[in-house]
Design a protein around this motif. Structure first.
Motif, mmCIF file in Angstrom:
data_model
loop_
_atom_site.group_PDB
_atom_site.id
_atom_site.type_symbol
_atom_site.label_atom_id
_atom_site.label_comp_id
_atom_site.label_asym_id
_atom_site.label_seq_id
_atom_site.Cartn_x
_atom_site.Cartn_y
_atom_site.Cartn_z
ATOM 1 N N ALA A 129 0.877 -1.105 0.111
ATOM 2 C CA ALA A 129 0.012 -0.049 -0.075
ATOM 3 C C ALA A 129 0.751 1.217 0.102
ATOM 4 N N THR A 130 0.412 2.327 0.055
ATOM 5 C CA THR A 130 1.048 3.484 0.178
ATOM 6 C C THR A 130 2.140 3.741 1.310
ATOM 7 N N THR A 131 3.195 3.836 1.214
ATOM 8 C CA THR A 131 4.090 3.718 2.296
ATOM 9 C C THR A 131 4.992 5.092 2.551
ATOM 10 N N THR A 132 4.772 5.622 3.496
ATOM 11 C CA THR A 132 5.507 6.872 3.816
ATOM 12 C C THR A 132 5.943 6.948 5.358
ATOM 13 N N SER A 137 -7.837 4.942 4.074
ATOM 14 C CA SER A 137 -6.682 5.718 3.993
ATOM 15 C C SER A 137 -6.253 6.769 4.885
ATOM 16 N N ILE A 138 -5.251 7.296 5.253
ATOM 17 C CA ILE A 138 -5.257 8.233 6.104
ATOM 18 C C ILE A 138 -6.024 9.673 5.653
ATOM 19 N N GLY A 139 -6.104 9.869 4.241
ATOM 20 C CA GLY A 139 -6.808 11.082 3.874
ATOM 21 C C GLY A 139 -8.406 10.598 3.874
ATOM 22 N N MET A 182 -1.128 12.299 5.154
ATOM 23 C CA MET A 182 -2.306 12.903 4.710
ATOM 24 C C MET A 182 -3.018 12.852 3.402
ATOM 25 N N ASN A 183 -1.989 13.031 2.285
ATOM 26 C CA ASN A 183 -2.558 13.118 1.106
ATOM 27 C C ASN A 183 -2.614 11.817 0.416
#
Length: 256
Positions: A118-121, A182-184, A128-129
């Motif tokens: 998944a989106t990993t950061t 997701s965070i967003g 947040m985006n």
């Protein structure tokens, strides 16, 4: 200090001018502004304050997906309809928030450290985006193995993937149509939490969002994932996937 109006050479307190304002209605007749006897602006009507949120259901007579204003739901529910969830429309995005969530004691994200693809950061702003909840969850589920299980109701992504809401005909937002936000998407829920909880209070058997932290599908690393605290909007990427137990609220979108 009182603000002063000097229009046309007249000096008056602004509070005196407010008292002269009429009640303002929009084109549908809803009250937007009323005057207080003390010269203050009155409160917006409850209906206007709930703009942007709806209750979704699949009509049992023909299985058509519909979403109605909150004040209409009680009568519809009393007629035997079952809510899919609460719809939030904001910034061109449509999100359906499930009426219920995982065990209040919390569940883990996975059974062991696993990179879900998944989106990993590690950066909060980038997190947040992240609006890739559906793709995130699909990728995480595809990486489920016997040694690092995610596709089970005991783990956050699996709980959401297996979640289901159906009408009397078995139609609705059934399993496979929900995902771990997701965070967003979770931030969108946080921003509208009061309105969402009001709608949830109208749905039979629903449970409200609480001011605690919730798992998201946004990853921090193979071992950790991001969570959002619905008390102060705090983001934390240090929750350990296999041992931290967080709350989980599935989301979906307006669909057949």
């Amino acid at each position: 200090m009182n603000l002063i109006d000097t229009t046309m050479g007249k000096t008056r307190k602004l509070s005196e001018k407010i008292k002269e304002l009429p009640t303002v209605n929009d084109m549908t007749g809803r009250t937007i502004i009323t005057n207080g006897s003390d010269g203050s602006l009155g409160k917006m009507s409850a209906e206007l304050m709930l703009d942007g949120v709806f209750i979704m259901y699949h009509r049992k007579s023909d299985d058509t997906p519909l979403m109605v204003k909150p004040h209409k739901w009680t009568a519809i529910q009393n007629a035997g309809e079952i809510a899919d969830g609460v719809v939030v429309v904001e910034g061109g995005k449509v999100l359906v928030v499930a009426p219920t969530e995982a065990d209040s004691a919390g569940i883990t994200w996975s059974s062991a450290a696993v990179s879900g693809g998944a989106t990993t950061t590690t950066d909060r702003v980038t997190a947040m985006n992240d609006w890739n909840g559906p793709a995130n969850t699909a990728s995480i589920i595809s990486k489920s193995t016997s040694s690092a299980v995610t596709n089970t109701s005991a783990c956050a992504p699996g709980f959401c993937n297996l979640y289901s809401r159906a009408n009397a005909n078995g139609k609705g937002l059934t399993a496979g149509k929900w995902w771990l936000p997701s965070i967003g998407e979770m931030m969108m829920i946080y921003a509208n939490m009061t309105k969402i909880n009001y709608c949830l209070s109208l749905i039979a058997g629903a449970t409200q969002l609480i001011q605690n932290w919730y798992w998201t599908s946004t990853e921090h690393s193979a071992a950790r994932a991001w969570g959002l605290y619905l008390y102060d909007g705090g983001l934390d990427g240090m929750y350990t996937k296999a041992s931290s137990k967080g709350r989980v609220r599935p989301v979906s979108t307006f669909t057949q």
